[in-house]
Design a protein around this motif. Structure first.
Motif, short mmCIF file in Angstrom:
data_model
loop_
_atom_site.label_atom_id
_atom_site.label_comp_id
_atom_site.label_asym_id
_atom_site.label_seq_id
_atom_site.Cartn_x
_atom_site.Cartn_y
_atom_site.Cartn_z
N ASP A 1 64.77 13.43 89.20
CA ASP A 1 65.94 14.25 89.55
C ASP A 1 65.70 14.96 90.88
O ASP A 1 64.56 15.34 91.17
CB ASP A 1 66.15 15.37 88.52
N ALA B 1 70.91 15.85 82.11
CA ALA B 1 71.72 16.73 82.98
C ALA B 1 72.72 17.55 82.15
O ALA B 1 73.30 17.06 81.18
CB ALA B 1 72.46 15.88 84.00
N ASP C 1 76.77 16.16 85.47
CA ASP C 1 76.41 15.26 86.57
C ASP C 1 77.59 14.34 86.83
O ASP C 1 78.12 13.75 85.87
CB ASP C 1 75.17 14.44 86.17
N THR D 1 76.91 13.47 81.57
CA THR D 1 76.84 12.69 82.82
C THR D 1 78.03 11.73 82.85
O THR D 1 78.48 11.27 81.79
CB THR D 1 75.56 11.83 82.89
N HIS E 1 80.48 22.22 88.69
CA HIS E 1 79.59 21.84 87.58
C HIS E 1 79.71 22.88 86.46
O HIS E 1 78.71 23.34 85.90
CB HIS E 1 78.14 21.69 88.05
N LYS F 1 70.55 19.46 86.52
CA LYS F 1 69.87 18.27 85.97
C LYS F 1 69.20 18.51 84.62
O LYS F 1 68.67 17.58 84.00
CB LYS F 1 68.84 17.72 86.97
N ASN G 1 75.14 10.10 87.86
CA ASN G 1 73.71 9.90 87.61
C ASN G 1 73.34 8.43 87.77
O ASN G 1 73.37 7.63 86.82
CB ASN G 1 73.23 10.43 86.26
#
Ligand SMILES: O=P(O)(O)OC[C@H]1O[C@H](O[C@H]2O[C@H](CO)[C@@H](O)[C@H](O)[C@H]2O)[C@H](O)[C@@H](O)[C@@H]1O
Ligand SMILES: O=c1ccn([C@@H]2O[C@H](COP(=O)(O)OP(=O)(O)O)[C@@H](O)[C@H]2O)c(=O)[nH]1
Length: 484
Positions: free
Chosen positions: A268, A365, A368, A394, A89, A274, A371
């Protein structure tokens, strides 16, 4: 096969054990697929040191893989959720690189591969899910060359500049290339993976193909790396949202909140990816500046407990709860709370009612994979009302272009989007929601799994698996594997 089974075993204070639905979008997406399929779901049952025989749950054959307390600390909380999760991420949090975690990750991946090799029929299709099990495809192929192996990565695959930090980057690439098809959420993820393969192994790639050269012992192979954006059971979710019970519950939620003009909603797992803090900051500033009033607007924030023993998740919980307390303390009144904060996991029915009750859905987010909450909100709104504010980071934002797209790091931009959503005329809301609903309907979870599995099957050609002999050590027993 996934790290987590669709159900977690929980034990109450009186010592009674029961099963409850596991958290997260992977389970939401795969459960309807597995209910409609033959076969078995191999995974961990959510508690340490559980030795369980295979069993059936809600129409799905479950094959549990035991994890010890040390496996949980080093493979799940450590390497999966404190190394790979932040790294993949985009290093939102600092990944920890620890050799003992890596060694445990290798051992546990081997255990999953062995468990699956034991229960897979000759020539069977095995679909490995997610970053916790990236070594399994190559391990399985080595033991069971007869199997058709797919892998799907539910989280982003980072750019090479980030991925290359990982001390074991080459081993991860080799692990994944054991699959016939490696699926990703976004086109950009598949591109990042192919680039990593070129940089680290020098193999030839021509989208979507990767040519894996042979050796004296194994022939050359062609692997497909491609985007297959995941989705939800759209019709099922819409039907649930249209049920009289859920509609009544949505009205009740509005009434319980004092029937404010606008209800905003965030749903979330309590995870630093998030962007919950960014959302709270934007809302808090709008209240501070008097551009929103607690009498008119309430934010409902569902923050589902997640990975609670990982330090970065503990810290996040403290930060979020401090911020919520401050905003409620500063701007709340006896009769109106600014934020209704819920640190629980709710069943699907309650999710659907919350979506119906919410005028504005906030998905902010920082990164992500997909999502699914965004897609569920759209699926629930057959009244063609409601505004979706959606982070461009996302996976869902590739498809849901008619949402109000935001960069969550740009707090002024998020504030403008919130005000625009609250003031949006009914006609524009309807137009946007119709467009969103068309996109979600085009790609439901059956379409996702069918297209992945069709791509996987096509890699084998018309003859199917031609072999007839399995390695000696494989004991494959039909009655243990198939549904009763
Ligand atoms: O199993 P946990 O550690 O409790 O975490 C729950 C799941 O979180 C992640 O979900 C991802 O999959 C979703 C569906 O594809 C996707 O929409 C979301 O963006 C992802 O974050 C994780 O990838 C799963 O393995 C976990 O089970
Ligand atoms: O209290 C809750 C909170 C979330 N969810 C479900 O959890 C999934 C979250 O998936 P998403 O892809 O948005 O994120 P993830 O948690 O997998 O990162 C969605 O199906 C939600 O409806 C739920 O059932 N109960």
């Amino acid at each position: 096969m996934s790290n987590r089974l669709p159900v977690d075993r929980v034990v109450d204070e009186a010592g009674n054990a029961s099963w409850k639905q596991s958290p997260g979008g992977l389970v939401t997406a795969l459960e309807p697929v597995m209910r409609a399929a033959d076969g078995a779901w191999v995974g961990w049952a959510g508690q340490a040191d559980l030795e369980l025989e295979p069993f059936d749950n809600a129409g799905i054959r479950i094959v549990p893989v035991p994890l010890s307390e040390a496996d949980l600390e080093e493979y799940y909380e450590g390497f999966s959720n404190d190394t790979l999760w932040p790294l993949y991420h985009d290093v939102i949090a600092q990944p920890g690189y620890h050799r003992v975690w890596w060694e445990r990750y290798v051992q546990v991946n081997r255990r999953f591969a062995d468990a699956t090799a034991r229960v897979s029929a000759p020539g069977a299709t095995v679909w490995v899910q997610d970053y916790q099990l990236q070594l399994v495809p190559a391990m399985l192929r080595e033991r069971r060359p007869d199997l058709l192996i797919g892998f799907f990565n539910h989280i982003p695959f980072p750019a090479y500049g980030i991925f290359s930090q990982l001390p074991w980057r080459g081993q991860i690439i080799d692990g994944l290339l054991g699959a016939d098809v490696v699926g990703f959420q976004r086109v950009a993820d598949a591109g990042n993976f192919s680039r990593a393969v070129r940089r680290l192994r020098g193999y030839t790639t021509k989208t979507p193909y990767i040519e894996v050269p042979g050796t004296d012992a194994v022939p050359a192979r062609r692997v497909i790396a491609k985007a297959f954006p995941i989705s939800i059971d759209v019709a099922g979710f819409q039907e649930l949202a249209e049920s009289p019970e859920v509609q009544a519950r949505a009205r009740q939620i509005r009434a319980d909140l004092g029937d404010p003009e606008t209800i905003m909603l965030g749903v979330d797992r309590l995870d630093y990816t998030k962007g919950i803090g960014h959302r709270l900051k934007a809302f808090g500033e709008l209240l501070a500046e008097g551009r929103l009033k607690v009498e008119d607007v309430t934010l409902v924030q569902v923050a589902t407990p997640s990975r609670e023993r990982v330090e970065s998740y503990r810290q996040l919980r403290d930060e979020i709860e401090l911020t919520v307390g401050r905003i409620n303390g500063d701007y709340g009144t006896i009769s109106h709370q600014a934020i209704s904060y819920l640190h629980h996991g709710f069943p699907r029915e309650e999710m659907a009612a919350l979506y119906l009750a919410a005028d504005v859905m906030l998905v902010t987010a920082l990164r992500d994979g997909m999502n699914l909450v965004a897609k569920e909100y759209v699926a629930a709104r057959s009244d063609e009302d409601g505004v979706l504010i959606l982070s461009e980071f996302t996976g869902a934002s590739d498809e849901l272009r008619a949402a109000l797209l935001v960069n969550p790091h740009d707090i002024d931009g998020v504030k403008d989007a919130i005000l625009r959503a609250i003031e949006m005329p009914r006609q524009e809301r309807r137009k946007r929601m119709r467009s969103l609903r068309r996109r979600v309907a085009e790609n439901d979870v059956t379409h996702w799994s069918d297209s992945f599995l069709a791509t996987l099957r096509n890699t084998r050609g018309p003859g199917g698996w031609a072999g007839s002999v399995l390695p000696d050590e494989v004991e494959w027993t039909l009655e243990r594997t198939t549904k009763r």
